[in-house]
Design a protein around this motif. Structure first.
Motif, PDB file in Angstrom:
ATOM      1  N   THR A 159       0.788  -1.105  -0.056  1.00 15.78           N
ATOM      2  CA  THR A 159       0.008  -0.166  -0.032  1.00 15.78           C
ATOM      3  C   THR A 159       0.829   1.247  -0.224  1.00 15.78           C
ATOM      4  N   TRP A 160       0.600   2.081  -1.124  1.00 12.21           N
ATOM      5  CA  TRP A 160       1.185   3.458  -0.861  1.00 12.21           C
ATOM      6  C   TRP A 160       0.798   4.204   0.319  1.00 12.21           C
ATOM      7  N   LYS A 161       1.825   4.647   1.296  1.00 14.60           N
ATOM      8  CA  LYS A 161       1.510   5.324   2.460  1.00 14.60           C
ATOM      9  C   LYS A 161       2.019   6.708   2.216  1.00 14.60           C
ATOM     10  N   LEU A 162       1.575   7.813   3.140  1.00 11.98           N
ATOM     11  CA  LEU A 162       2.071   9.116   2.678  1.00 11.98           C
ATOM     12  C   LEU A 162       3.294   9.037   3.818  1.00 11.98           C
ATOM     13  N   ILE A 163       4.496   9.649   3.490  1.00 11.31           N
ATOM     14  CA  ILE A 163       5.437   9.966   4.506  1.00 11.31           C
ATOM     15  C   ILE A 163       5.847  11.271   4.692  1.00 11.31           C
ATOM     16  N   HIS A 164       5.721  12.047   3.824  1.00  9.98           N
ATOM     17  CA  HIS A 164       5.843  13.444   3.926  1.00  9.98           C
ATOM     18  C   HIS A 164       4.569  14.491   3.316  1.00  9.98           C
ATOM     19  N   HIS A 165       4.267  15.295   3.841  1.00  9.86           N
ATOM     20  CA  HIS A 165       3.405  16.372   3.291  1.00  9.86           C
ATOM     21  C   HIS A 165       4.049  17.984   3.493  1.00  9.86           C
ATOM     22  N   HIS A 166       4.197  18.804   2.592  1.00  8.34           N
ATOM     23  CA  HIS A 166       4.680  20.016   2.664  1.00  8.34           C
ATOM     24  C   HIS A 166       3.623  20.797   1.954  1.00  8.34           C
ATOM     25  N   ALA A 167       3.151  21.934   2.474  1.00 10.62           N
ATOM     26  CA  ALA A 167       2.322  22.846   1.896  1.00 10.62           C
ATOM     27  C   ALA A 167       2.766  24.247   2.055  1.00 10.62           C
ATOM     28  N   ASP A 168       2.904  24.975   1.312  1.00  9.60           N
ATOM     29  CA  ASP A 168       3.149  26.696   1.528  1.00  9.60           C
ATOM     30  C   ASP A 168       2.573  27.413   0.734  1.00  9.60           C
ATOM     31  N   SER A 169       1.959  28.700   1.180  1.00 10.46           N
ATOM     32  CA  SER A 169       1.296  29.480   0.420  1.00 10.46           C
ATOM     33  C   SER A 169       2.131  30.640  -0.267  1.00 10.46           C
ATOM     34  N   ASN A 170       3.351  30.249  -0.852  1.00 10.31           N
ATOM     35  CA  ASN A 170       4.099  31.117  -1.379  1.00 10.31           C
ATOM     36  C   ASN A 170       3.689  31.234  -2.968  1.00 10.31           C
ATOM     37  N   LEU A 171       2.446  31.192  -3.482  1.00  8.50           N
ATOM     38  CA  LEU A 171       1.977  31.295  -4.745  1.00  8.50           C
ATOM     39  C   LEU A 171       1.813  32.696  -4.995  1.00  8.50           C
ATOM     40  N   ASN A 172       2.474  33.084  -6.419  1.00  8.53           N
ATOM     41  CA  ASN A 172       2.332  34.408  -6.735  1.00  8.53           C
ATOM     42  C   ASN A 172       0.894  34.388  -7.715  1.00  8.53           C
ATOM     43  N   GLU A 173       0.607  35.531  -8.095  1.00  7.59           N
ATOM     44  CA  GLU A 173      -0.604  35.635  -8.866  1.00  7.59           C
ATOM     45  C   GLU A 173      -0.464  34.777 -10.156  1.00  7.59           C
ATOM     46  N   ALA A 174       0.588  34.706 -10.770  1.00  7.73           N
ATOM     47  CA  ALA A 174       0.918  33.936 -12.014  1.00  7.73           C
ATOM     48  C   ALA A 174       0.178  32.470 -11.790  1.00  7.73           C
ATOM     49  N   ASP A 175       0.931  31.863 -10.647  1.00  6.50           N
ATOM     50  CA  ASP A 175       0.571  30.477 -10.293  1.00  6.50           C
ATOM     51  C   ASP A 175      -0.661  30.362 -10.036  1.00  6.50           C
ATOM     52  N   VAL A 176      -1.523  31.150  -9.415  1.00  5.84           N
ATOM     53  CA  VAL A 176      -2.938  31.030  -9.061  1.00  5.84           C
ATOM     54  C   VAL A 176      -3.759  31.151 -10.280  1.00  5.84           C
ATOM     55  N   SER A 177      -3.387  32.045 -11.345  1.00  6.04           N
ATOM     56  CA  SER A 177      -4.141  32.029 -12.482  1.00  6.04           C
ATOM     57  C   SER A 177      -3.842  30.846 -13.329  1.00  6.04           C
ATOM     58  N   ALA A 178      -2.764  30.413 -13.177  1.00  2.00           N
ATOM     59  CA  ALA A 178      -2.310  29.404 -14.254  1.00  2.00           C
ATOM     60  C   ALA A 178      -2.951  27.951 -13.808  1.00  2.00           C
ATOM     61  N   SER A 179      -3.243  27.743 -12.275  1.00  2.00           N
ATOM     62  CA  SER A 179      -3.548  26.686 -11.721  1.00  2.00           C
ATOM     63  C   SER A 179      -5.416  26.506 -12.067  1.00  2.00           C
TER      64      SER A 179
END
Length: 180
Positions: A159-179
């Protein structure tokens, strides 16, 4: 440098012999490489499914049920989490406590993954995506967010188990628009 016709023929035969002697090992390598994507595709699909399960578990945690979160994570001491809220949790007990804290601080809301990219090996793989959603702090209004995330998985007992999660809010407006 010029070779006579005789030497050109000898050189041509020697090159042909060398190339023919390399053909079987090269053919074996080519077959091995052509077979690799088939298993990678299967593992990529498994990593994608494990990522979707993680976000479903995350939503369950936001609504007070942490059992699914416990099911998708490895419980080994080397697991880690770097949440967008800050902090560095190491080991299953700290990681779990971090999700308990998030569930307490942000009851309700939802989170989903978008624009997922998957890389999978034989027994490890990862997904990167944009996390988007909305959370309500226990004292405030619903707040929308978009953030980058990386999720690393390890194959444990089939079974594939999660071993690391990393999140950050360093999105710039271009990243948000592209997503979008």
């Amino acid at each position: 440098m010029e070779f006579s016709g005789c030497w050109r023929n000898i050189l041509s035969v020697a090159i042909a012999v060398v190339l023919l002697s390399l053909a079987p090992p090269l053919a074996h390598t080519a077959r091995a490489q052509s077979q690799a994507p088939a298993s990678s595709t299967s593992n990529e699909n498994d990593i994608r499914a494990a990522t979707v399960l993680f976000y479903a578990a995350f939503n369950s945690a936001l609504h007070g049920d942490l059992a699914p979160m416990s099911a998708v994570w490895s419980h080994r001491p080397d697991v880690t989490s770097l949440s967008a809220a800050g902090g560095h949790a190491k080991g299953w007990n700290e990681v779990y406590a971090g999700f308990q804290n998030i569930a307490r601080l942000y009851p309700g809301g939802n989170i989903e993954q978008r624009d997922m990219t998957i890389v999978a090996g034989k027994d490890m793989g990862y997904s990167v995506c944009i996390e988007t959603g909305q959370l309500r702090s226990s004292e405030g209004p619903m707040v929308k967010f978009n953030q980058r995330a990386t999720n690393i998985f390890r194959l444990e007992g089939g079974t594939w188990k999660l071993i690391h999660h990393h999140a950050d809010s360093n999105l710039n407006e271009a990243d948000v628009s592209a997503s979008r």
